[in-house]
Design an enzyme around this catalytic site. Sequence first.
Site, PDB file in Angstrom:
ATOM      1  N   GLY A  44       0.830  -1.214   0.000  1.00  0.00           N
ATOM      2  CA  GLY A  44       0.000   0.000   0.000  1.00  0.00           C
ATOM      3  C   GLY A  44       0.856   1.251   0.000  1.00  0.00           C
ATOM      4  N   GLY A 225       6.032  -8.854 -15.730  1.00  0.00           N
ATOM      5  CA  GLY A 225       7.436  -8.705 -15.348  1.00  0.00           C
ATOM      6  C   GLY A 225       8.202  -7.933 -16.404  1.00  0.00           C
ATOM      7  N   GLY A 228       6.601  -6.533 -19.651  1.00  0.00           N
ATOM      8  CA  GLY A 228       5.663  -5.408 -19.706  1.00  0.00           C
ATOM      9  C   GLY A 228       4.304  -5.786 -19.159  1.00  0.00           C
ATOM     10  N   ASP A 249      17.037  -5.666  -8.743  1.00  0.00           N
ATOM     11  CA  ASP A 249      16.081  -6.038  -7.686  1.00  0.00           C
ATOM     12  C   ASP A 249      14.667  -5.708  -8.180  1.00  0.00           C
ATOM     13  OD1 ASP A 249      14.592  -6.440  -5.408  1.00  0.00           O
ATOM     14  OD2 ASP A 249      15.660  -4.989  -4.167  1.00  0.00           O
ATOM     15  N   THR A 251      11.941  -6.039  -6.461  1.00  0.00           N
ATOM     16  CA  THR A 251      11.009  -5.723  -5.372  1.00  0.00           C
ATOM     17  C   THR A 251      10.300  -4.406  -5.665  1.00  0.00           C
ATOM     18  OG1 THR A 251      12.547  -6.770  -3.842  1.00  0.00           O
ATOM     19  CG2 THR A 251      10.795  -5.440  -2.858  1.00  0.00           C
ATOM     20  N   ALA A 252       8.972  -4.430  -5.551  1.00  0.00           N
ATOM     21  CA  ALA A 252       8.125  -3.239  -5.722  1.00  0.00           C
ATOM     22  C   ALA A 252       8.043  -2.730  -7.159  1.00  0.00           C
ATOM     23  CB  ALA A 252       8.533  -2.097  -4.779  1.00  0.00           C
ATOM     24  N   ALA A 253       8.523  -3.521  -8.124  1.00  0.00           N
ATOM     25  CA  ALA A 253       8.332  -3.106  -9.526  1.00  0.00           C
ATOM     26  C   ALA A 253       6.837  -3.058  -9.831  1.00  0.00           C
ATOM     27  CB  ALA A 253       9.041  -4.069 -10.466  1.00  0.00           C
ATOM     28  N   GLY A 254       6.113  -4.065  -9.341  1.00  0.00           N
ATOM     29  CA  GLY A 254       4.654  -4.090  -9.539  1.00  0.00           C
ATOM     30  C   GLY A 254       3.985  -2.922  -8.838  1.00  0.00           C
ATOM     31  N   ASP A 255       4.456  -2.590  -7.639  1.00  0.00           N
ATOM     32  CA  ASP A 255       3.869  -1.460  -6.897  1.00  0.00           C
ATOM     33  C   ASP A 255       4.140  -0.145  -7.631  1.00  0.00           C
ATOM     34  OD1 ASP A 255       3.086  -3.250  -4.931  1.00  0.00           O
ATOM     35  OD2 ASP A 255       4.925  -2.973  -3.770  1.00  0.00           O
ATOM     36  N   SER A 294      13.604   2.444  -4.555  1.00  0.00           N
ATOM     37  CA  SER A 294      13.821   2.244  -6.012  1.00  0.00           C
ATOM     38  C   SER A 294      12.789   2.977  -6.877  1.00  0.00           C
ATOM     39  CB  SER A 294      13.754   0.746  -6.327  1.00  0.00           C
ATOM     40  OG  SER A 294      12.423   0.269  -6.235  1.00  0.00           O
TER      41      SER A 294
HETATM   42  O1  RIB Z   1       5.551  -5.520  -3.225  1.00  0.00           O
HETATM   43  C1  RIB Z   1       6.706  -5.414  -2.427  1.00  0.00           C
HETATM   44  C2  RIB Z   1       6.313  -5.308  -0.981  1.00  0.00           C
HETATM   45  O2  RIB Z   1       5.674  -6.494  -0.575  1.00  0.00           O
HETATM   46  C3  RIB Z   1       7.460  -5.144  -0.021  1.00  0.00           C
HETATM   47  O3  RIB Z   1       7.804  -3.792   0.175  1.00  0.00           O
HETATM   48  C4  RIB Z   1       6.981  -5.861   1.222  1.00  0.00           C
HETATM   49  O4  RIB Z   1       6.842  -5.040   2.331  1.00  0.00           O
HETATM   50  C5  RIB Z   1       5.669  -6.524   0.826  1.00  0.00           C
HETATM   51  O5  RIB Z   1       4.576  -5.810   1.232  1.00  0.00           O
END
Ligand code: RIB
Length: 305
Positions: A44, A225, A228, A249, A251-255, A294
């Site tokens: 979030g 991923g 695209g 890394d 992590t959080a690319a989707g976010d 990032s």
């Molecule tokens: O989408 C990545 C996130 O998933 C991380 O930041 C972690 O906290 C989890 O919520």
Amino acid sequence: MGQNRKIVVVGSSNTDMIIQIDRFPVPGETLLGKDFRVLPGGKGANQAIAAVRLGGDVALVARLGSDLFGDQSLENFRKEGLDVQGVVQDKLLPSGVAQITVDAAGENTILVASGANNALSTAQVSEHAGLLESADFILMQLEIPLETVRFIVEKYGNNGKKLILNPAPAFHLPEEMYAALHAIIPNQAETRFLTGIGVTNEDTAVHAAAFFHEKGVEVVVITLGAAGAFLSSPGFTGSLPAPEANAVDSTAAGDTFIGAIAAGRCSGMDWKDAVIFANRAAALSVTKYGAQSSIPFLAEVQKHF
Ligand code: RIB
């Protein structure tokens, strides 16, 4: 970017404990990792910060602990320019934490201890009803109680608000929730979990998107991923490739992608342009370590593309 409509993100905040490793351990195995970092995360909060850095007017409704991590997160949200009137510090529960490993290819595993995120209740949402009523877009994920997400969908879904759900982590959703969603943005694993369809090409993507459309969702974006995303919307249906990136890394690319979609749509982009914009922002995010650390700013995306 022209008009700017309001985004409210209702979702989790975590503190991420990240260890870099060459490869993931198997059960029962101890491995020596490399670097260790403690950085802000939570789907979030990550999506809210992506949306605000990329030009959105963003409020966050979240629940933190009354502890050091909670204090740091709240200070960080203020510094980023988020509206934090909906952020509450729980008196009893600890802040959410995530244990993350990142391998040499930039892939990750994530284990979340939700803590206060699990107490982000319908009551907290009701206490901030004014905030949700002021929203044009409401963005949610599934790291908070499903009951709370369901309550928001029932209350605001058919009330002129555009609800965007990122069903992560994946849980089966009550059937009636779908019809009130404006858009759903799952990745391939979440799509397979929810639809039973493995998205491997454009045909399977069309098939998976049809599953959601038949239930009443207007727009479907399946993230792919490094490849695209696949967009299925009234104005455009098809794959939109991501720019190449030197990934360290994911992590959080989707976010980042989802926050960028919200910011793009709120600034007046149509869905196709918003997905292209989001692919660019996500491609930049994988070139740096961590979640929020990032996420690019609008100027960086504009400079690179
Ligand atoms: O989408 C990545 C996130 O998933 C991380 O930041 C972690 O906290 C989890 O919520």
